[in-house]
Design a protein around this motif. Structure first.
Motif, short mmCIF file in Angstrom:
data_model
loop_
_atom_site.label_atom_id
_atom_site.label_comp_id
_atom_site.label_asym_id
_atom_site.label_seq_id
_atom_site.Cartn_x
_atom_site.Cartn_y
_atom_site.Cartn_z
N VAL A 1 34.86 28.46 30.79
CA VAL A 1 33.77 29.41 30.98
C VAL A 1 34.22 30.83 30.62
O VAL A 1 33.50 31.57 29.94
N ASP A 2 35.40 31.19 31.06
CA ASP A 2 35.93 32.53 30.74
C ASP A 2 36.10 32.71 29.24
O ASP A 2 35.83 33.79 28.69
N ALA A 3 36.57 31.66 28.56
CA ALA A 3 36.77 31.76 27.11
C ALA A 3 35.44 31.96 26.40
O ALA A 3 35.34 32.75 25.46
N LEU A 4 34.40 31.25 26.85
CA LEU A 4 33.08 31.42 26.25
C LEU A 4 32.56 32.84 26.48
O LEU A 4 32.08 33.50 25.55
N ASN B 1 28.34 25.14 20.41
CA ASN B 1 28.92 23.80 20.42
C ASN B 1 29.93 23.66 21.54
O ASN B 1 29.96 22.64 22.25
N ALA B 2 30.75 24.67 21.73
CA ALA B 2 31.71 24.64 22.83
C ALA B 2 31.00 24.60 24.17
O ALA B 2 31.40 23.86 25.08
N ALA B 3 29.93 25.37 24.30
CA ALA B 3 29.16 25.38 25.55
C ALA B 3 28.52 24.03 25.81
O ALA B 3 28.37 23.60 26.97
N ASP B 4 28.14 23.34 24.75
CA ASP B 4 27.56 22.01 24.91
C ASP B 4 28.58 21.04 25.49
O ASP B 4 28.25 20.16 26.29
N ARG B 5 29.85 21.22 25.12
CA ARG B 5 30.89 20.39 25.70
C ARG B 5 31.08 20.68 27.19
O ARG B 5 31.31 19.77 28.00
N VAL B 6 30.97 21.94 27.57
CA VAL B 6 31.05 22.28 28.99
C VAL B 6 29.88 21.63 29.73
O VAL B 6 30.05 21.09 30.83
N TRP B 7 28.70 21.69 29.13
CA TRP B 7 27.54 21.04 29.77
C TRP B 7 27.80 19.56 29.95
O TRP B 7 27.49 18.98 31.00
#
Length: 431
Positions: free
Chosen positions: A354-357, A376-382
């Motif tokens: 989350v911090d990296a995003l 795309n990265a946020a989708d992986r977190v989701w």
């Protein structure tokens, strides 16, 4: 009956496989007796599920042109008009077959939910997508009911669909890639390219409903509406973008194509690590495998993409994938094992992602280009959050390997995004 290109492919996949995965195929599940230490599910990260018991996305796709309220309003009106013809309630007296009736009711319900999603949308692009899905679902339900009430047949809907496809192809054949800033132009044109590719798809629906004429009619109604709305969206984005440009703006197609070709040639020359063997599946290999896909999967030729702008963005994502792969490789060589022994470990991996995003969002001279990787990265977190939200009771640390690997890959992608965007800018300047 929703748009598979709405940035929700991973969500859709999880919704489909969730039940089986949670039953024992490697996802987070309840753990019974055993000697292995376990983690209480209530100690895991408290992901934000909002009102729908699903985690919230941290970052949403966007497009750098305004979406007019009037255009979104017209889409909502279209949905309302389509749904107004359905009887309320729609019960056995109207459609006796319960299975078929459920299809129609589900589509109508989804159309209404899509309208609500559009009102709550975080970005104009997400509102646009929600309205598109509402129209598609509403048309499915409306045509299904018209089969019952008016004897509707598929033939005129197939003809309407073909006419809409022909109209979209005509628009596509005359399309010009105007722009004064090649990066902003690429971000807009890529969305238009995708919409036109879907509008010009002439295969039609794959109708297989055990001979149900009602559902066949409903499918063709949805296909016709889909072609119309994708073309409508492409025209609106094009008009909005053109209105924002100076009168002397020229074409950027050659620059987009040249830069995409150069980047893809660079990517094809890079060596990816071999796929892990079936017996080589500890946490580091799992993470390496996940991030490897980001680097090697994607468009390999501009001709395979929806257009040069889409190819350019695909290449940017793959550049970030190779950057993330190198970051993960270095961490593994330095001894990182991505171990999870406690809930605190999971919270640490998630918070790092989350911090990296958040720290990367808006950075660099081309934040819009960086955002395409971050979504795309946020989708992986989701995806990881969704799995954690399903945890119950005692959980074995090994069962948390999937969500943890998603957090690690999301972190690596986010940190690699600015360099990938800079490389794309360099290619545009050289093209």
């Amino acid at each position: 009956m929703t748009d598979p290109a709405a940035g929700q492919t991973r969500r859709g996949f999880l919704a489909v496989v969730g039940a089986s995965a949670l039953a024992g195929c490697g996802a987070v599940e309840r753990f019974a007796d055993g000697d292995e230490p376990t983690i209480r599910s209530h100690e895991l990260p408290d992901v934000d599920t909002g009102d729908d018991e699903r985690p919230h996305h941290l970052l949403f796709p966007a497009v750098p042109v305004p979406i007019e309220d009037a255009y979104l309003g017209a889409g909502r009106d279209r949905t309302t008009e389509l749904l107004s013809g359905l009887p309320t309630p729609l019960g056995p007296d109207e459609i006796s077959n319960g299975h078929i009736r459920e299809h129609v009711l589900d589509a109508a319900d989804h159309a209404t939910e899509d309208i609500d999603d559009a009102r709550r949308a975080e970005t104009g692009l997400m509102a646009l997508r929600a309205i598109r899905e509402s129209r598609q679902n509403a048309r499915y339900a409306a045509e299904g009911w018209r089969f019952v009430s008016e004897g509707r047949r598929a033939a005129p809907l197939r003809e309407e669909y073909r006419n809409a496809v022909a109209e979209a192809r005509s628009f596509d054949s005359e399309y010009t890639y105007l722009g004064d800033d090649p990066v902003r132009a690429a971000l807009v044109h890529a969305r238009i390219e995708t919409a036109l590719r879907r509008a010009t798809d002439d295969e039609g629906p794959s109708v297989n409903h055990d001979g149900s004429a009602l559902l066949t009619v409903a499918e063709w109604g949805e296909a016709a509406e889909s072609a119309h709305v994708y073309l409508d969206d492409a025209r609106h984005l094009d008009a909005q973008f053109r209105a924002s440009l100076p009168a002397d703006a020229g074409t950027v197609e050659a620059r987009l194509r040249g830069a995409a070709e150069a980047l893809l040639a660079d990517l094809r020359s890079r060596a990816a690590p071999p796929e892990p063997t079936s017996g080589d599946w500890e946490a580091p290999e799992r993470v390496r495998w996940e991030v490897r896909d980001e680097a090697v999967d994607g468009t390999t030729r501009v001709s395979e993409a929806a257009g040069p702008a889409s190819a350019l963005l695909d290449a940017t994502g793959r550049l970030a994938g190779f950057g993330a792969l190198e970051r993960v490789r270095q961490r593994i060589e330095e001894g990182e094992q991505f171990r999870v022994e406690s809930a605190a470990d999971v919270r640490r991996f998630r918070q790092t992602a989350v911090d990296a995003l958040q720290s990367t969002l808006g950075t660099g001279p081309t934040p819009g280009l960086v955002r395409t990787v971050l979504t795309n990265a946020a989708d992986r977190v989701w995806s990881a959050d969704w799995e954690l939200s399903r945890a119950q009771g005692d959980v074995r640390p090994a069962q948390l390997a999937d969500p943890v690997s998603e957090y690690v890959v999301a972190t690596a992608l986010a940190r690699a995004a600015p360099d990938a965007a800079e490389r794309t800018v360099d290619a545009l300047e050289s093209a």
